[in-house]
Design an enzyme around this catalytic site. Sequence first.
Site, PDB file in Angstrom:
ATOM      1  CG  HIS A  46     -14.680   1.796 -21.470  1.00 33.62           C
ATOM      2  ND1 HIS A  46     -13.506   2.878 -22.178  1.00 33.62           N
ATOM      3  CD2 HIS A  46     -15.509   1.663 -22.552  1.00 33.62           C
ATOM      4  CE1 HIS A  46     -13.632   2.797 -23.099  1.00 33.62           C
ATOM      5  NE2 HIS A  46     -14.858   2.439 -23.461  1.00 33.62           N
ATOM      6  CB  SER A  69     -17.303  -1.046 -27.291  1.00 29.29           C
ATOM      7  OG  SER A  69     -17.424   0.057 -26.323  1.00 29.29           O
ATOM      8  CG  HIS A  80      -2.276   2.664 -14.289  1.00 30.19           C
ATOM      9  ND1 HIS A  80      -2.083   3.384 -15.255  1.00 30.19           N
ATOM     10  CD2 HIS A  80      -3.057   3.085 -13.555  1.00 30.19           C
ATOM     11  CE1 HIS A  80      -3.228   4.383 -15.053  1.00 30.19           C
ATOM     12  NE2 HIS A  80      -3.757   4.198 -14.340  1.00 30.19           N
ATOM     13  CB  VAL A 139      -9.679  -3.533 -29.417  1.00 30.12           C
ATOM     14  CG1 VAL A 139      -8.493  -3.486 -28.223  1.00 30.12           C
ATOM     15  CG2 VAL A 139     -10.525  -4.752 -29.219  1.00 30.12           C
ATOM     16  NE  ARG A 140     -11.927   3.712 -31.644  1.00 33.84           N
ATOM     17  CZ  ARG A 140     -11.477   4.014 -30.474  1.00 33.84           C
ATOM     18  NH1 ARG A 140     -11.691   3.136 -29.586  1.00 33.84           N
ATOM     19  NH2 ARG A 140     -10.617   5.146 -30.399  1.00 33.84           N
ATOM     20  N   GLY A 183     -26.333   4.723 -35.956  1.00 30.89           N
ATOM     21  CA  GLY A 183     -26.242   2.987 -35.644  1.00 30.89           C
ATOM     22  C   GLY A 183     -27.301   2.760 -34.772  1.00 30.89           C
ATOM     23  NE  ARG A 184     -29.759  -3.889 -32.535  1.00 31.26           N
ATOM     24  CZ  ARG A 184     -29.979  -4.409 -31.032  1.00 31.26           C
ATOM     25  NH1 ARG A 184     -28.649  -4.508 -30.385  1.00 31.26           N
ATOM     26  NH2 ARG A 184     -30.739  -5.104 -30.789  1.00 31.26           N
TER      27      ARG A 184
END
Length: 311
Positions: free
Chosen positions: A115, A101, A154, A118-119, A268-269
Amino acid sequence: MSQPNINAVKNYLLNLQDNICDALAKEDGAAEFDNDIWEREQNPEKPGMTGGGRTRLLVDGDIIEQGGVNFSHVFGEKMPASATAHRPELAGRSFQALGVSLVIHPKNPYVPTSHANVRFFIAEKEGEEPVWWFGGGYDLTPYYGFEEDCVHWHKTAENACSPFGDDVYRRYKKWCDEYFYLKHRNEQRGIGGLFFDDLNEWGFDKSFDFIQSVGNSYTEAYLPIVSKRKTCEYGERERDFQLYRRGRYVEYNLVYDRGTLFGLQSGGRTESILMSMPPLVRWKYNYHPEKGTEEARLYNYFLQPKDWINY
């Protein structure tokens, strides 16, 4: 259906992080990304995530005021509420989550903030098939708008999606417009791009190919805009407006962003989760731009969902 390969995803994401950082640092020309490798141990008194990651941060460059590109791979015994709110069947499952991220905040108000992420998530329970999915996308937040920049952004997103179906860009562009929307302001956050989640219907291999196409296209979408706008002259007025509009970014991330909420709710961190925040920001009470100005045009023209491909 092809089986998920977490190691392949992890290797890709680590390489993507390095490639993006190298490209951004080269464009900036004056600063490099620091490398902060971290691990998170389980706290018995406050169960949450374990795992680790690598946070890379560039601060006070010639072009980038602050930019963070974060990789994380975390584990948990229980999905946090932000993840199970729209998928209640996942409650009680253990999980792994890994992703890249990033948020880039430029100095020059004519260079937009960008921004991307991908996860990959996989949720498991003994005796049952694992549930997995990909998510991600990217979006652009200009302070002063240029039609050709919006078209380029786009069009690059459409090119990344086109091998996977004629309607993929259209669907994920619409999802992005709807997702990056500040309900309490009745405003779009920016000019959109792509957003997708819960992607698994194509099977693992095709879905993994798709997030690679999206991730790899980010620098193709962003860097030409940076290069074109980084030498634009600006003064106190433009800088002041940029800092005001950055406030919208903070509001969105803390109120609506599912990734931020997921990280905070699951222990989380914090430093890595909040690296997306701009280094400087300001709010003004009841501000409205003067009619006929470029600041007003941002609201009235650019922050309205459009079919930029056919502009």
